[in-house]
Enzyme design. Structure first.
Site, PDB file in Angstrom:
ATOM      1  N   ARG A  95       1.658 -38.794  18.908  1.00  0.00           N
ATOM      2  CA  ARG A  95       2.323 -37.772  19.952  1.00  0.00           C
ATOM      3  C   ARG A  95       4.121 -38.013  20.678  1.00  0.00           C
ATOM      4  NH1 ARG A  95       1.256 -33.523  23.279  1.00  0.00           N
ATOM      5  NH2 ARG A  95       1.980 -33.139  25.085  1.00  0.00           N
TER       6      ARG A  95
ATOM      7  N   HIS B 148       4.023 -28.674  17.003  1.00  0.00           N
ATOM      8  CA  HIS B 148       2.997 -28.929  17.616  1.00  0.00           C
ATOM      9  C   HIS B 148       1.358 -28.093  17.200  1.00  0.00           C
ATOM     10  CE1 HIS B 148       0.404 -29.892  20.631  1.00  0.00           C
ATOM     11  NE2 HIS B 148       0.840 -29.453  21.601  1.00  0.00           N
TER      12      HIS B 148
ATOM     13  N   GLN C  51      -1.975 -27.308  18.959  1.00  0.00           N
ATOM     14  CA  GLN C  51      -1.954 -26.480  20.188  1.00  0.00           C
ATOM     15  C   GLN C  51      -2.011 -25.025  19.178  1.00  0.00           C
ATOM     16  OE1 GLN C  51      -1.415 -26.324  23.203  1.00  0.00           O
ATOM     17  NE2 GLN C  51      -2.123 -24.872  22.742  1.00  0.00           N
TER      18      GLN C  51
ATOM     19  N   ASP D 139       6.291 -20.912  27.667  1.00  0.00           N
ATOM     20  CA  ASP D 139       5.892 -22.030  27.453  1.00  0.00           C
ATOM     21  C   ASP D 139       7.240 -22.950  28.986  1.00  0.00           C
ATOM     22  OD1 ASP D 139       5.353 -25.093  27.597  1.00  0.00           O
ATOM     23  OD2 ASP D 139       6.291 -25.130  25.891  1.00  0.00           O
TER      24      ASP D 139
ATOM     25  N   CYS E 277       0.558 -23.002  26.400  1.00  0.00           N
ATOM     26  CA  CYS E 277       0.468 -24.197  25.899  1.00  0.00           C
ATOM     27  C   CYS E 277      -0.316 -25.015  27.210  1.00  0.00           C
ATOM     28  CB  CYS E 277       1.231 -24.927  24.816  1.00  0.00           C
ATOM     29  SG  CYS E 277       3.295 -24.724  25.525  1.00  0.00           S
TER      30      CYS E 277
ATOM     31  N   ARG F 106      -9.051 -26.546  22.866  1.00  0.00           N
ATOM     32  CA  ARG F 106      -7.357 -27.930  22.269  1.00  0.00           C
ATOM     33  C   ARG F 106      -9.206 -28.714  21.333  1.00  0.00           C
ATOM     34  NH1 ARG F 106      -2.465 -29.247  23.265  1.00  0.00           N
ATOM     35  NH2 ARG F 106      -3.311 -30.478  21.435  1.00  0.00           N
TER      36      ARG F 106
END
Length: 313
Positions: free
Chosen positions: A108, A135, A138, A231, A272, A300
């Site tokens: 990450r 991502h 996600q 987001d 998210c 997740r």
């Protein structure tokens, strides 16, 4: 058709067919049920996972760590204070060392190039927990949540509101194109997704029945939407631009009035996380009955576990 993903890395959804994504989602539903019934299988016994974090995380770190440990594996957290990635040691050399000590690597961080280099040089599966470009884990969680609510993916309409060139928005656009979901990106023209990526997604969509739309007209965009997604207005590394972003994105806040403009009482809200309540979304929406962000956060874990089970067993 039998799907086999053993030894594959999970770097971006562009690398996977609709059938492979479908396989991962089906597996995630199965694993969630196993967890609910406390029927864990110890699939990762004797295996270890290197978890590299250049960027902080709540959901990504906890999802990888608990998913791997629940199946009997040993996850090892590595921050930039712990290893020399790209500093005193090249990414290529780090990849070779970690590949000899670990069964898989999670990354990450900032550059997509780095997660790709880890995958090419380590010889073990590498998982993208987020880069500035993509991502993918996600989006699997988002799709799983949508299936739990609607019972399907194909034909749904997802509208991403706000900064539509960020990694989550772009990954959602790719995923929707792959899975036959209609996708609309709505936000200021200055924050629109890359035109080449839009063209690529539209090309993919031709074979799946998806429609990909980019607009700055919010009323037009959210009409008939099944899912409203947003987001934060300033992603990690962009905090200095928060004030400017707030000014240009204020008309794209997700609030009760915007949710009503879908024209559907059954439309839902996703995010998210983490969220800045009162900016990109009001507290009444994220804490309201249309919000499924907490199911989404839990998922997740189950989707990440599915990726690791599929590639390590």
């Amino acid at each position: 058709m039998k799907i086999r993903l053993t030894d594959r890395s999970f770097l971006k959804l562009l690398d996977f067919t609709p059938e492979e994504i479908r396989y991962l989602l089906d597996l995630a539903h199965k694993l969630k049920e196993e967890k609910r019934r406390n029927k864990l299988k110890n699939r990762f016994k004797g295996k270890s996972l290197a978890m590299i974090f250049e960027k902080r995380s709540t959901r990504t770190r906890c999802a990888f760590e608990t998913a791997f440990a629940e199946e009997g594996g040993h996850p090892v957290f590595l921050s930039t204070d712990d290893i020399q990635l790209g500093e005193k040691e090249s990414v290529e050399d780090t990849a070779r060392v970690l590949g000899r000590m670990f069964d898989a690597i999670q990354f990450r961080g900032f550059r997509q190039e780095h997660v790709e280099m880890l995958a090419s040089g380590s010889g073990v599966p590498v998982y993208n927990g987020l880069t500035d470009e993509f991502h993918p884990t996600q989006i699997l969680a988002d799709f799983m949540t949508m299936e739990e609510v609607f019972g399907r993916l194909k034909g749904l309409k997802v509208v991403f509101v706000g900064d539509t060139r960020n990694n989550v928005a772009v990954s959602m656009m790719v995923g929707c194109a792959k899975m036959g979901i209609h996708f609309t990106a709505v936000g200021p023209k200055s924050l629109a997704p890359d035109a080449q990526m839009v063209a690529k997604c539209r090309e993919i969509a031709q074979s799946t029945g998806s429609r990909i739309n980019v607009t700055d007209n919010i009323d037009e965009a959210v009409d008939n939407a099944d899912v409203i997604y947003t987001d934060v207005w300033a992603s990690m590394g962009e905090e200095s631009q928060s004030r400017q972003r707030s000014e240009i994105l204020a008309p794209y806040q997700v609030n009760d009035a915007l949710m009503e403009k879908t024209g559907k009482t059954e439309s839902i809200f996703l995010h998210c996380l983490p969220a800045v309540k009162g900016q990109e979304v009001t507290e009444s929406v994220i804490e309201g009955p249309r919000s499924y962000v907490w199911d989404e956060a839990e998922n997740r874990k189950h989707t990440i576990k599915a990726v690791m089970v599929a590639t390590l067993t």
